[in-house]
Design a protein around this motif. Structure first.
Motif, PDB file in Angstrom:
ATOM      1  N   GLU A 187       0.853  -1.210   0.001  1.00 49.88           N
ATOM      2  CA  GLU A 187       0.023  -0.147   0.110  1.00 49.88           C
ATOM      3  C   GLU A 187       0.778   1.337   0.095  1.00 49.88           C
ATOM      4  N   SER A 188       1.854   1.238   0.729  1.00 48.82           N
ATOM      5  CA  SER A 188       2.581   2.546   0.865  1.00 48.82           C
ATOM      6  C   SER A 188       3.605   2.572  -0.579  1.00 48.82           C
ATOM      7  N   LEU A 192       1.173   4.311  -2.808  1.00 46.86           N
ATOM      8  CA  LEU A 192       0.854   5.452  -2.616  1.00 46.86           C
ATOM      9  C   LEU A 192       2.045   6.494  -3.186  1.00 46.86           C
ATOM     10  N   TYR A 200       2.115  17.095   3.733  1.00 45.78           N
ATOM     11  CA  TYR A 200       1.584  15.905   4.385  1.00 45.78           C
ATOM     12  C   TYR A 200       2.560  15.145   5.043  1.00 45.78           C
ATOM     13  N   TYR A 201       3.876  15.373   4.535  1.00 44.49           N
ATOM     14  CA  TYR A 201       5.032  14.638   5.484  1.00 44.49           C
ATOM     15  C   TYR A 201       5.819  15.672   6.230  1.00 44.49           C
ATOM     16  N   ILE A 235      -6.196   9.933  -4.060  1.00 43.43           N
ATOM     17  CA  ILE A 235      -7.568   9.379  -3.670  1.00 43.43           C
ATOM     18  C   ILE A 235      -8.058   8.392  -4.735  1.00 43.43           C
ATOM     19  N   MET A 277      -5.607   5.605  -5.712  1.00 44.42           N
ATOM     20  CA  MET A 277      -5.669   4.647  -4.762  1.00 44.42           C
ATOM     21  C   MET A 277      -7.069   3.755  -4.632  1.00 44.42           C
ATOM     22  N   ASN A 278      -8.043   4.575  -5.161  1.00 45.68           N
ATOM     23  CA  ASN A 278      -9.205   3.845  -4.894  1.00 45.68           C
ATOM     24  C   ASN A 278      -9.379   2.885  -6.126  1.00 45.68           C
ATOM     25  N   GLU A 301     -18.847   3.664  -2.554  1.00 41.35           N
ATOM     26  CA  GLU A 301     -17.361   3.184  -2.267  1.00 41.35           C
ATOM     27  C   GLU A 301     -16.862   3.893  -1.544  1.00 41.35           C
ATOM     28  N   LYS A 302     -16.015   3.622  -0.486  1.00 44.07           N
ATOM     29  CA  LYS A 302     -15.244   4.070   0.519  1.00 44.07           C
ATOM     30  C   LYS A 302     -13.871   4.731  -0.013  1.00 44.07           C
ATOM     31  N   ASP A 303     -13.815   6.040   0.107  1.00 46.96           N
ATOM     32  CA  ASP A 303     -12.462   6.485  -0.378  1.00 46.96           C
ATOM     33  C   ASP A 303     -11.206   5.972   0.313  1.00 46.96           C
ATOM     34  N   PHE A 304     -10.210   6.046  -0.143  1.00 50.71           N
ATOM     35  CA  PHE A 304      -8.921   5.782   0.510  1.00 50.71           C
ATOM     36  C   PHE A 304      -8.775   6.553   1.539  1.00 50.71           C
ATOM     37  N   PHE A 334      -6.052   8.122   4.168  1.00 48.36           N
ATOM     38  CA  PHE A 334      -4.540   8.240   4.592  1.00 48.36           C
ATOM     39  C   PHE A 334      -4.272   7.842   5.988  1.00 48.36           C
ATOM     40  N   ARG A 385      -4.837   5.471   7.409  1.00 44.14           N
ATOM     41  CA  ARG A 385      -4.450   3.813   7.367  1.00 44.14           C
ATOM     42  C   ARG A 385      -2.964   3.738   6.832  1.00 44.14           C
ATOM     43  N   ILE A 386      -2.245   4.604   6.401  1.00 45.10           N
ATOM     44  CA  ILE A 386      -0.849   4.609   5.958  1.00 45.10           C
ATOM     45  C   ILE A 386       0.003   5.533   6.975  1.00 45.10           C
ATOM     46  N   GLY A 387      -0.743   6.671   6.972  1.00 44.81           N
ATOM     47  CA  GLY A 387      -0.088   7.812   7.803  1.00 44.81           C
ATOM     48  C   GLY A 387       1.158   8.372   6.991  1.00 44.81           C
ATOM     49  N   LYS A 388       2.187   8.261   7.762  1.00 43.42           N
ATOM     50  CA  LYS A 388       3.605   8.866   7.181  1.00 43.42           C
ATOM     51  C   LYS A 388       4.458   7.778   6.736  1.00 43.42           C
TER      52      LYS A 388
END
Lengths: 181, 110
Positions: A118-119, A122, A141-142, A173, A176-177, B2-5, B7, B9-12
């Motif tokens: 997953e990462s 991303l 974000y980071y 998004i 990723m979706n 549908e549920k959006d991705f 963020f 869940r992954i965080g940084k």
């Protein structure tokens, strides 16, 4: 980026170069490396660009006039170094197909953990964005920088950075979706 | 719907890694590198006066050469040859320093 600590770092650099250098590295070495790494992906390139960034910062900190925060100035130098790496790579590419292949090649670095699917996805989503959107997204974000600071780093306006960040987020998004769907 | 991705869940978290002890080694390498050359303070205004004096000295030398030229030896030489020779005698570091300081100076490039 704490202004007080930055002031201490600048003062230490002016008074005693080694202790100033240690403070500078303690606060920024990881942040700068990861900022560059997210843009250039390859560990070797990120290492070279981070090293060059600190050499430039150290040799020219006396020219820092305080027009922006010290951290912003460092990020700006780091961003320029990263963009220089990307520019050199692009010079060697001739088509969009090459560009996609280059992204895959970059992700084939030894220091990438492919088990974290997953990462990895991303990061691929972020890398598919135009550079301005990548910068706005990554720095917000980071690195959790505010829009004004990002604007100072990228030579843009806070409003443009905000727009780029939101566009980037929407695209990520969507991407990723589509792969997680 | 549908549920959006998400963020969160992954965080940084990132897939990128570095070799063991990388950051300490990088710091040591940079310190070694920055020690090789001293920090050059760039205060352009403060260089104007010495530079101007330097330019005057070169001009005076040239004038002297022109005046003395008929009595001098037949060896083909001029002021610039002397300047170039003096520059060539400097170490590479000093040459780089001179170029950095004077390359866009209005007195030198008029």
């Amino acid at each position: 980026m704490e202004t007080l600590n930055d002031a201490k770092i600048v003062a230490a650099l002016n008074e005693n170069t080694e202790s100033g250098f240690r403070l500078l590295m303690a606060k920024y070495k990881e942040a700068v490396y990861w900022h560059i790494r997210r843009l250039v992906v390859s560990h070797d390139d990120a290492q070279d660009a981070a090293q060059e960034t600190f050499i430039r910062v150290f040799r020219s900190f006396r020219q820092f006039k305080g027009e922006c925060a010290f951290g912003t100035w460092i990020y700006r130098i780091a961003t320029n170094e990263a963009l220089r790496v990307l520019e050199r790579r692009r010079d060697g590419l001739v088509s969009l197909d090459d560009s996609e292949a280059e992204t895959n090649r970059m992700m084939a670095d030894d220091y990438v953990d492919y088990s974290d699917w997953e990462s990895v996805k991303l990061q691929q989503a972020i890398l598919s964005l135009p550079t301005k959107q990548q910068l706005a997204f990554n720095l917000r974000y980071y690195d959790e920088l505010d829009y004004e600071a990002i604007a100072a780093i990228t030579g843009s306006t806070a409003a443009a950075v905000k727009a780029n960040y939101h566009i980037a987020k929407e695209k990520i998004i969507k991407y990723m979706n589509s792969i997680c769907g | 719907m549908e549920k959006d991705f998400d963020f969160n869940r992954i965080g940084k978290r990132m897939p990128y890694k570095t070799p063991e002890g990388f950051f300490d080694e990088m710091e040591a390498r940079i310190w070694k590198e920055v020690q090789r050359e001293p920090i050059v303070p760039v205060k352009r205004k403060s260089y104007r006066l010495p530079l101007f004096a330097g330019v005057l000295a070169v001009a005076a030398s040239l004038a002297l050469l022109l005046v003395l030229h008929p009595f001098a030896s037949d060896e083909p030489t001029d002021g610039f040859t002397h300047v170039e020779q003096a520059f060539a005698n400097l170490s590479l570091e000093d040459q780089a320093y001179m170029l950095e300081i004077y390359q866009d100076d209005i007195f030198m490039n008029e």
